[in-house]
Design a protein around this motif. Sequence first.
Motif, PDB file in Angstrom:
ATOM      1  N   PRO A  45       0.791  -1.236   0.000  1.00  0.00           N
ATOM      2  CA  PRO A  45       0.000   0.000   0.000  1.00  0.00           C
ATOM      3  C   PRO A  45       0.823   1.287   0.000  1.00  0.00           C
ATOM      4  O   PRO A  45       0.419   2.273  -0.585  1.00  0.00           O
ATOM      5  N   GLU A  46       1.978   1.279   0.642  1.00  0.00           N
ATOM      6  CA  GLU A  46       2.771   2.510   0.707  1.00  0.00           C
ATOM      7  C   GLU A  46       4.177   2.339   0.148  1.00  0.00           C
ATOM      8  O   GLU A  46       5.031   3.191   0.368  1.00  0.00           O
ATOM      9  N   MET A  47       4.423   1.257  -0.580  1.00  0.00           N
ATOM     10  CA  MET A  47       5.780   0.988  -1.037  1.00  0.00           C
ATOM     11  C   MET A  47       5.771   0.358  -2.422  1.00  0.00           C
ATOM     12  O   MET A  47       5.028  -0.576  -2.685  1.00  0.00           O
ATOM     13  N   ARG A  57      21.450  -1.705  -4.815  1.00  0.00           N
ATOM     14  CA  ARG A  57      20.866  -0.371  -4.693  1.00  0.00           C
ATOM     15  C   ARG A  57      19.348  -0.456  -4.818  1.00  0.00           C
ATOM     16  O   ARG A  57      18.823  -1.261  -5.579  1.00  0.00           O
ATOM     17  N   GLU A  58      18.661   0.389  -4.072  1.00  0.00           N
ATOM     18  CA  GLU A  58      17.210   0.351  -4.033  1.00  0.00           C
ATOM     19  C   GLU A  58      16.634   1.616  -4.680  1.00  0.00           C
ATOM     20  O   GLU A  58      17.140   2.711  -4.472  1.00  0.00           O
ATOM     21  N   TYR A  59      15.572   1.430  -5.462  1.00  0.00           N
ATOM     22  CA  TYR A  59      14.942   2.526  -6.193  1.00  0.00           C
ATOM     23  C   TYR A  59      13.433   2.513  -5.956  1.00  0.00           C
ATOM     24  O   TYR A  59      12.831   1.458  -5.779  1.00  0.00           O
ATOM     25  N   TRP A  60      12.849   3.687  -5.972  1.00  0.00           N
ATOM     26  CA  TRP A  60      11.395   3.816  -6.008  1.00  0.00           C
ATOM     27  C   TRP A  60      10.962   3.410  -7.419  1.00  0.00           C
ATOM     28  O   TRP A  60      11.726   3.561  -8.365  1.00  0.00           O
ATOM     29  N   VAL A  61       9.740   2.902  -7.581  1.00  0.00           N
ATOM     30  CA  VAL A  61       9.278   2.444  -8.887  1.00  0.00           C
ATOM     31  C   VAL A  61       8.081   3.262  -9.350  1.00  0.00           C
ATOM     32  O   VAL A  61       7.131   3.457  -8.594  1.00  0.00           O
ATOM     33  N   LYS A  79      -0.023 -11.743   1.790  1.00  0.00           N
ATOM     34  CA  LYS A  79       0.418 -10.530   2.483  1.00  0.00           C
ATOM     35  C   LYS A  79       1.105  -9.604   1.478  1.00  0.00           C
ATOM     36  O   LYS A  79       1.723 -10.068   0.522  1.00  0.00           O
ATOM     37  N   PRO A  80       1.038  -8.298   1.712  1.00  0.00           N
ATOM     38  CA  PRO A  80       1.784  -7.375   0.836  1.00  0.00           C
ATOM     39  C   PRO A  80       3.275  -7.417   1.157  1.00  0.00           C
ATOM     40  O   PRO A  80       3.695  -8.027   2.139  1.00  0.00           O
ATOM     41  N   TYR A  81       4.041  -6.757   0.355  1.00  0.00           N
ATOM     42  CA  TYR A  81       5.488  -6.581   0.535  1.00  0.00           C
ATOM     43  C   TYR A  81       6.305  -7.862   0.361  1.00  0.00           C
ATOM     44  O   TYR A  81       7.421  -7.952   0.848  1.00  0.00           O
ATOM     45  N   GLU A  82       5.775  -8.841  -0.347  1.00  0.00           N
ATOM     46  CA  GLU A  82       6.552 -10.040  -0.654  1.00  0.00           C
ATOM     47  C   GLU A  82       7.408  -9.748  -1.891  1.00  0.00           C
ATOM     48  O   GLU A  82       6.883  -9.346  -2.924  1.00  0.00           O
ATOM     49  N   THR A  99       6.547  13.305  -3.669  1.00  0.00           N
ATOM     50  CA  THR A  99       5.722  12.101  -3.757  1.00  0.00           C
ATOM     51  C   THR A  99       6.454  10.828  -3.345  1.00  0.00           C
ATOM     52  O   THR A  99       5.821   9.813  -3.133  1.00  0.00           O
ATOM     53  N   VAL A 100       7.756  10.869  -3.212  1.00  0.00           N
ATOM     54  CA  VAL A 100       8.547   9.670  -2.920  1.00  0.00           C
ATOM     55  C   VAL A 100       9.203   9.822  -1.559  1.00  0.00           C
ATOM     56  O   VAL A 100       9.629  10.903  -1.171  1.00  0.00           O
ATOM     57  N   SER A 101       9.298   8.718  -0.849  1.00  0.00           N
ATOM     58  CA  SER A 101       9.965   8.712   0.442  1.00  0.00           C
ATOM     59  C   SER A 101      11.397   9.226   0.294  1.00  0.00           C
ATOM     60  O   SER A 101      12.040   9.019  -0.731  1.00  0.00           O
ATOM     61  N   SER A 102      11.891   9.845   1.327  1.00  0.00           N
ATOM     62  CA  SER A 102      13.249  10.399   1.273  1.00  0.00           C
ATOM     63  C   SER A 102      14.312   9.298   1.239  1.00  0.00           C
ATOM     64  O   SER A 102      15.485   9.576   1.048  1.00  0.00           O
ATOM     65  N   ASP A 103      13.903   8.040   1.430  1.00  0.00           N
ATOM     66  CA  ASP A 103      14.853   6.931   1.362  1.00  0.00           C
ATOM     67  C   ASP A 103      15.340   6.665  -0.060  1.00  0.00           C
ATOM     68  O   ASP A 103      16.309   5.961  -0.260  1.00  0.00           O
ATOM     69  N   PHE A 104      14.646   7.194  -1.047  1.00  0.00           N
ATOM     70  CA  PHE A 104      14.967   6.928  -2.448  1.00  0.00           C
ATOM     71  C   PHE A 104      15.347   8.226  -3.144  1.00  0.00           C
ATOM     72  O   PHE A 104      14.544   9.138  -3.233  1.00  0.00           O
ATOM     73  N   ASP A 105      16.567   8.283  -3.674  1.00  0.00           N
ATOM     74  CA  ASP A 105      16.959   9.476  -4.416  1.00  0.00           C
ATOM     75  C   ASP A 105      16.738   9.308  -5.912  1.00  0.00           C
ATOM     76  O   ASP A 105      16.762  10.273  -6.654  1.00  0.00           O
TER      77      ASP A 105
END
Length: 127
Positions: A45-47, A57-61, A79-82, A99-105
């Motif tokens: 829902p939020e990711m 490396r992790e990216y927002w999609v 369950k979500p997040y699998e 719109t994107v969490s600050s964890d993702f540049d």
Amino acid sequence: MKLFKQATVFVMLLGVAVTACNRTEKSVEGKSNIKTVKGLYTFGPEMKSFTLCEDGREYWVADSVKNLELSYSNLNFEKPYEPVYVELQGYFAKSDTATVSSDFDSTLVVTKVIKMTKDIPDGPCSQ
């Protein structure tokens, strides 16, 4: 007066031609940035995140084709997040901090889903 009208029409046509040429250059430039990437996609829902197998490396999609989330939902997780293994085509863009969490540049903009599976292959993508 007739010369003025002809000059005006000529300038307008020239402007249209220049604009059309610039659009072609931008679309070719965007296509040249498209890459095929392999990694883990996680959705909830939020990711919406993608972890690149190569270096972790992790990216927002951002799902520009509206097919990625549908394919994930069709796998029928309880369950979500699998995480799932994916092969995608897309390009990387700077994230919009509103719109994107600050964890993702950076954001992976998906243009095509090549493969999606629950089976995570051995190697750098296995957790």
